[in-house]
Design a protein around this motif. Structure first.
Motif, PDB file in Angstrom:
ATOM      1  N   ASP A 140     -44.268  14.015  20.643  1.00  0.00           N
ATOM      2  CA  ASP A 140     -43.520  15.237  20.373  1.00  0.00           C
ATOM      3  C   ASP A 140     -43.983  16.034  19.167  1.00  0.00           C
ATOM      4  O   ASP A 140     -43.490  17.132  18.931  1.00  0.00           O
ATOM      5  CB  ASP A 140     -42.032  14.895  20.238  1.00  0.00           C
ATOM      6  CG  ASP A 140     -41.432  14.475  21.561  1.00  0.00           C
ATOM      7  OD1 ASP A 140     -40.860  15.342  22.235  1.00  0.00           O
ATOM      8  OD2 ASP A 140     -41.558  13.303  21.929  1.00  0.00           O
ATOM      9  N   TYR A 141     -44.904  15.485  18.401  1.00  0.00           N
ATOM     10  CA  TYR A 141     -45.563  16.244  17.336  1.00  0.00           C
ATOM     11  C   TYR A 141     -47.051  15.946  17.474  1.00  0.00           C
ATOM     12  O   TYR A 141     -47.449  14.784  17.440  1.00  0.00           O
ATOM     13  CB  TYR A 141     -45.064  15.820  15.953  1.00  0.00           C
ATOM     14  CG  TYR A 141     -45.424  16.813  14.854  1.00  0.00           C
ATOM     15  CD1 TYR A 141     -46.752  17.025  14.481  1.00  0.00           C
ATOM     16  CD2 TYR A 141     -44.449  17.539  14.205  1.00  0.00           C
ATOM     17  CE1 TYR A 141     -47.086  17.933  13.489  1.00  0.00           C
ATOM     18  CE2 TYR A 141     -44.775  18.458  13.207  1.00  0.00           C
ATOM     19  CZ  TYR A 141     -46.092  18.656  12.863  1.00  0.00           C
ATOM     20  OH  TYR A 141     -46.420  19.563  11.890  1.00  0.00           O
ATOM     21  N   ASP A 183     -37.967  22.414  17.943  1.00  0.00           N
ATOM     22  CA  ASP A 183     -37.986  22.779  19.359  1.00  0.00           C
ATOM     23  C   ASP A 183     -36.900  23.816  19.574  1.00  0.00           C
ATOM     24  O   ASP A 183     -35.725  23.561  19.270  1.00  0.00           O
ATOM     25  CB  ASP A 183     -37.701  21.573  20.247  1.00  0.00           C
ATOM     26  CG  ASP A 183     -38.780  20.501  20.176  1.00  0.00           C
ATOM     27  OD1 ASP A 183     -39.872  20.779  19.674  1.00  0.00           O
ATOM     28  OD2 ASP A 183     -38.508  19.369  20.644  1.00  0.00           O
ATOM     29  N   ILE A 197     -37.031  12.080  16.541  1.00  0.00           N
ATOM     30  CA  ILE A 197     -36.399  13.288  17.078  1.00  0.00           C
ATOM     31  C   ILE A 197     -34.902  13.245  16.777  1.00  0.00           C
ATOM     32  O   ILE A 197     -34.230  12.254  17.073  1.00  0.00           O
ATOM     33  CB  ILE A 197     -36.590  13.413  18.601  1.00  0.00           C
ATOM     34  CG1 ILE A 197     -38.053  13.266  18.995  1.00  0.00           C
ATOM     35  CG2 ILE A 197     -36.042  14.760  19.085  1.00  0.00           C
ATOM     36  CD1 ILE A 197     -38.287  13.212  20.501  1.00  0.00           C
ATOM     37  N   THR A 224     -41.683   8.479  18.260  1.00  0.00           N
ATOM     38  CA  THR A 224     -42.416   9.117  19.347  1.00  0.00           C
ATOM     39  C   THR A 224     -43.812   9.486  18.865  1.00  0.00           C
ATOM     40  O   THR A 224     -44.008   9.879  17.709  1.00  0.00           O
ATOM     41  CB  THR A 224     -41.697  10.379  19.859  1.00  0.00           C
ATOM     42  OG1 THR A 224     -42.528  11.030  20.840  1.00  0.00           O
ATOM     43  CG2 THR A 224     -41.418  11.371  18.730  1.00  0.00           C
ATOM     44  N   SER A 233     -34.485  18.971  17.618  1.00  0.00           N
ATOM     45  CA  SER A 233     -34.439  19.394  19.011  1.00  0.00           C
ATOM     46  C   SER A 233     -32.997  19.487  19.470  1.00  0.00           C
ATOM     47  O   SER A 233     -32.071  19.525  18.671  1.00  0.00           O
ATOM     48  CB  SER A 233     -35.263  18.415  19.864  1.00  0.00           C
ATOM     49  OG  SER A 233     -35.502  18.928  21.154  1.00  0.00           O
TER      50      SER A 233
END
Length: 224
Positions: free
Chosen positions: A15-16, A97, A23, A12, A70
């Motif tokens: 997401d960072y 998360d 993730i 991804t 997460s």
């Protein structure tokens, strides 16, 4: 032995912040947010163990920059601490998360100098929080927020907005709360998803609710 990880997203860029990442989705959660679009993760069983995750991370070493933990709620799993330590030792940046309900775990990650970034979910205030999350865990959120602020851990605050659960007035109160807490990062407002399986059947959300009316003098508000 139960397997704590439901799945792995191998790549991804979203997401960072500004990093390539994977993730790790941990099963289970101590909240039951009405709009949750991951009921299979929250209520289901894990498919992967810690060794599976470590094997994946070793293979991706030097190919990815970060790992995102997460869920679900990853801080519910005791294995998180050692897995994050191993990921850090491999050279990964570590992001968590979290709904903020387990401040002792966040504190331990900070103490071990493992934690690089946090996405902190801000569900609501007062009775809105209780109704949305079906929990009484707001005190944990406040403690986690204070830990991140005091230890200068980079973090973002984000809120999922469903028009039947949070009004513009509710959101402005949440903004005022963050201002009083001296928040200075970006406040992300993300739309609750329509037309997906959720924990509870809800009417369609009419987000974005004229979000341009929401203002803060202290931080940016971004809808996504």
């Amino acid at each position: 032995m139960s397997k704590p990880i439901y799945d792995i997203s191998p790549f991804t860029l979203l997401d960072y912040p500004n990093k390539s990442a994977c993730i790790l989705w941990f099963t289970g959660c101590n909240m039951r947010c009405l709009y949750c679009y991951n009921p299979d993760i929250v209520l289901g069983k894990g498919k992967m163990g810690i060794e599976d995750a470590l094997h994946f991370l070793r293979k991706r070493k030097n190919l990815l920059q970060a790992v995102v933990f997460s869920g679900g709620e990853c801080t519910m799993h005791p294995a998180l601490l050692d897995l994050a330590k191993e990921a850090k030792a491999m050279g990964y940046l570590v992001k968590v998360d979290t709904n903020g309900s387990r401040p002792t775990i966040i504190q331990e990650l900070i103490r071990r100098n493992i934690l690089d970034y946090v996405a902190l979910d801000f569900k609501g205030l007062g009775e809105r929080f209780k109704h949305i999350t079906v929990s009484n865990l707001f005190g944990g959120f406040e403690e986690t927020y204070a830990l991140l602020q005091a230890n200068k851990i980079p973090f973002e605050v984000r809120t999922t907005v469903h028009s039947e659960l949070l009004s513009l007035e509710d959101l402005q109160k949440m903004i005022s709360y963050l201002e009083n807490k001296k928040y200075s990062g970006t406040y992300f407002l993300q739309s609750a998803l329509n037309d997906v399986k959720t924990l509870v059947d809800l009417p369609r959300s009419s987000y974005p609710l004229q979000l341009e009316r929401l203002v803060s003098d202290n931080f940016n508000i971004v809808s996504r």
